[in-house]
Design an enzyme around this catalytic site. Structure first.
Site, short mmCIF file in Angstrom:
data_model
loop_
_atom_site.label_atom_id
_atom_site.label_comp_id
_atom_site.label_asym_id
_atom_site.label_seq_id
_atom_site.Cartn_x
_atom_site.Cartn_y
_atom_site.Cartn_z
N LEU A 95 11.54 44.69 61.43
CA LEU A 95 12.67 44.05 62.10
C LEU A 95 13.06 42.87 61.47
CD1 LEU A 95 11.09 43.86 65.67
CD2 LEU A 95 12.63 45.42 64.80
N ALA A 102 7.04 35.43 55.89
CA ALA A 102 6.55 36.05 57.04
C ALA A 102 7.55 37.19 57.27
CB ALA A 102 6.74 35.09 58.23
N ASP A 146 15.08 23.69 67.82
CA ASP A 146 15.88 24.64 66.97
C ASP A 146 16.36 25.74 67.53
OD1 ASP A 146 16.70 25.72 64.55
OD2 ASP A 146 14.73 27.08 64.09
#
Length: 352
Positions: free
Chosen positions: A50, A56, A166
């Site tokens: 995705l 990561a 964030d």
């Protein structure tokens, strides 16, 4: 002789490059296969990728235990920066295990194998940024629903002394019913009453003027500012300020130059709410209580939405009659991650 030697040298270089690319390809295939085998031991059948980052990646998977699809964030500790592993990652994991809210992405499990850390979480359909890019600006009823859900999640966090730090459209995920699921707590932290933060994180386009000025800031009002930027993007499909130049951005924020396009009609109540969220003075910036009691949030719209009532509003003492052309969302999106607060020349020690 020299020509043949040169040809052999160039051929060797080309062959080396090809071999290197093939090696990297098979190394990547091996790592992916290894991840799949390891995750299968945890009852997870890995699907498509995705998203990927420096250290990561996020993959879809089917959970045999939950009997439905999930998302897995796989963090490679070998590649992750030391500061991230020492401060931000432990704090994120601690917060993820504390929170439980209908409009925050649900975490099902956290485990590790080898040098990988995995976070198994709720699978979303899309994020707000992609949604707005796909369908354009939202009508006020749809925006009100999503924004109310976002504020509900932020209010929950603030009530338990957690600030997100964030908040941006990319971190506002949407499920299959297009309900909000707030995500990404990599910069979140627990704060004490009136505690000031010194960490300048996130994207400049969503950052409040006090953050961009490089001064210690109260993270709760800073979160509120970011919510104001998100609401503006929802109803206009563009950014309230141009973030390509930090110095100019701060000046526009402090002078309250919020561009409300006459070509995109909007109710006066919605404009007033946005203006109260993007207020540079934190003493009078809207709070969660003010937002929840706001007329627009409650659906009390008295003004008529028409082009005459949707001219540029400036809350400064003397309003400017000529508004600068607003950049559309799509061109700015490509620069959001690059024009972060890291571009500021002034920095002070990070208190994490």
């Amino acid at each position: 002789m020299t020509t043949n030697s040169s040809l052999r040298s160039n051929t060797f270089k080309k062959d080396s490059t090809v071999l290197s690319l093939i090696s990297d390809h098979y190394h990547s295939m091996f790592l992916n296969t290894n991840d799949e085998l390891e995750l299968a031991h945890f009852g997870l059948r890995v699907g498509s990728t995705l998203g990927t980052g420096t250290y990561a990646k996020v993959k879809s998977a089917y959970s045999e235990q939950l009997s439905h699809k999930v998302a897995i964030k796989i963090i490679n500790r070998r590649k992750a920066p030391a500061d991230f592993q020492r401060h931000f990652l432990p704090r994120e994991l601690s917060i993820l295990q504390q929170i439980n809210h209908s409009h925050i992405i649900q975490v099902y499990d956290i485990f590790s194998y080898g040098n990988k850390l995995c976070i198994v979480m709720e699978l979303a359909k899309t994020d707000l940024l992609d949604y707005v890019k796909l369908i354009g600006r939202l009508d006020e009823d749809k925006a009100r629903k999503m924004f109310t859900q976002l504020i509900s999640s932020v209010d929950y966090l603030h009530q338990i002394n957690i600030v997100h730090r964030d908040l941006k459209c990319e971190n506002v995920l949407l499920d299959k019913s297009f309900d909000v699921k707030l995500s990404d707590f990599g910069f979140a932290r627990v704060i004490q009453t009136n505690e000031l933060s010194h960490t300048y994180c996130g994207s400049a386009a969503y950052a409040s003027c006090e953050i961009l000025q490089g001064i210690p800031y109260n993270a709760i009002p800073a979160d509120i500012w970011s919510c104001g930027v998100i609401l503006y993007i929802m109803v206009y499909g563009s950014m309230p300020f141009d973030d390509s130049n930090i110095r100019k951005l701060v000046r526009c924020q402090l002078e309250k130059k919020i561009h409300f396009s006459r070509y995109k009609p909007l109710s006066m109540e919605c404009k007033q709410l946005i203006s109260s969220l993007l207020e540079p003075d934190i003493k009078i910036r809207a709070t969660i209580v003010h937002i929840k009691n706001n007329d627009w949030i409650k659906g009390h719209i008295m003004s008529t939405i028409n082009e005459d009532s949707s001219k540029t509003i400036s809350l400064s003492a003397v309003a400017r009659t000529t508004a600068t052309t607003q950049k559309l969302l799509s061109p700015i999106v490509n620069n959001l991650q690059e024009s972060t607060i890291k571009t500021m020349k002034k920095t002070i020690p990070d208190n994490y």
